[in-house]
Design a protein around this motif. Structure first.
Motif, PDB file in Angstrom:
ATOM      1  N   LEU A   6       0.845  -1.199   0.000  1.00  0.00           N
ATOM      2  CA  LEU A   6       0.000   0.000   0.000  1.00  0.00           C
ATOM      3  C   LEU A   6       0.879   1.246   0.000  1.00  0.00           C
ATOM      4  O   LEU A   6       1.877   1.307   0.708  1.00  0.00           O
ATOM      5  N   ARG A   7       0.475   2.246  -0.765  1.00  0.00           N
ATOM      6  CA  ARG A   7       1.140   3.553  -0.752  1.00  0.00           C
ATOM      7  C   ARG A   7       0.507   4.410   0.342  1.00  0.00           C
ATOM      8  O   ARG A   7      -0.475   4.021   0.954  1.00  0.00           O
ATOM      9  N   PHE A   8       1.071   5.618   0.535  1.00  0.00           N
ATOM     10  CA  PHE A   8       0.606   6.484   1.609  1.00  0.00           C
ATOM     11  C   PHE A   8      -0.897   6.736   1.538  1.00  0.00           C
ATOM     12  O   PHE A   8      -1.591   6.633   2.543  1.00  0.00           O
ATOM     13  N   GLU A   9      -1.407   7.060   0.364  1.00  0.00           N
ATOM     14  CA  GLU A   9      -2.826   7.385   0.227  1.00  0.00           C
ATOM     15  C   GLU A   9      -3.697   6.206   0.648  1.00  0.00           C
ATOM     16  O   GLU A   9      -4.699   6.371   1.337  1.00  0.00           O
ATOM     17  N   ASP A  10      -3.288   5.011   0.211  1.00  0.00           N
ATOM     18  CA  ASP A  10      -4.052   3.808   0.568  1.00  0.00           C
ATOM     19  C   ASP A  10      -3.954   3.510   2.062  1.00  0.00           C
ATOM     20  O   ASP A  10      -4.926   3.099   2.686  1.00  0.00           O
ATOM     21  N   VAL A  11      -2.760   3.729   2.623  1.00  0.00           N
ATOM     22  CA  VAL A  11      -2.592   3.500   4.064  1.00  0.00           C
ATOM     23  C   VAL A  11      -3.474   4.461   4.850  1.00  0.00           C
ATOM     24  O   VAL A  11      -4.156   4.054   5.796  1.00  0.00           O
TER      25      VAL A  11
END
Length: 164
Positions: free
Chosen positions: A38-43
């Motif tokens: 997961l990238r930051f936005e998804d996290v």
């Protein structure tokens, strides 16, 4: 009554609940993006979803999620391979860390309920002595059974209140 006893088991129950929630959220993003990280936005969206589940499922007050800045710091702290993305295990550890306070509050609420309810039961049993018909019935019920029934009633009322 079995569900209440399951919740009293403490750390194991909390770990299972956290893992169920984190796996559900992680799988949601994994299915959308097709990647295992997961990238930051998804996290950040995942953290919001986790807090939404916590607020829906666990007894106690509403818990606010951490800010974006604190999530960025946590990602840096939990990103073991330093690729800027979080895998399933890193996500689970991150969520476990940020939800620790919420589970402490929930545990304290359960303890208060299970200590206060029997005390209230004893006070109400004594107070019902003068009530016609009801007092005689309440006085015939053994104290331990009466305390258990009042405790169960308090837990059920708390659970019903949370569903609304």
């Amino acid at each position: 009554m079995g569900q209440v006893l399951d919740r009293l088991q403490g750390k194991q129950w909390r770990r299972e609940q956290i893992r169920k929630i984190t796996d559900k959220v992680f799988d949601h993003f994994k299915n959308e993006t097709g990647t295992a990280t997961l990238r930051f936005e998804d996290v950040y969206i995942g953290v919001l979803l986790v807090y939404n589940d916590i607020n829906k499922r666990l007894p106690g007050p509403h818990f606010d999620p951490p800010s974006k800045d604190s999530i960025r710091l946590l990602i840096q702290e939990h990103d073991i391979n330093l690729d800027g993305e979080i895998d399933r295990e890193e996500f689970a550890k991150l969520i476990k860390q940020i939800t620790a306070d919420a589970f402490c509050v929930v545990s304290q609420g359960l303890i208060v309920t299970l200590v206060a309810a029997p005390t209230i039961a004893m006070a109400t049993k004594k107070a019902t002595e003068g009530v016609p018909h009801v007092g005689k019935v309440v006085q015939r019920v053994p104290t331990s059974v009466y305390a258990s029934l009042v405790t169960l009633l308090v837990v059920l009322v708390q659970h019903a209140r949370q569903e609304f």
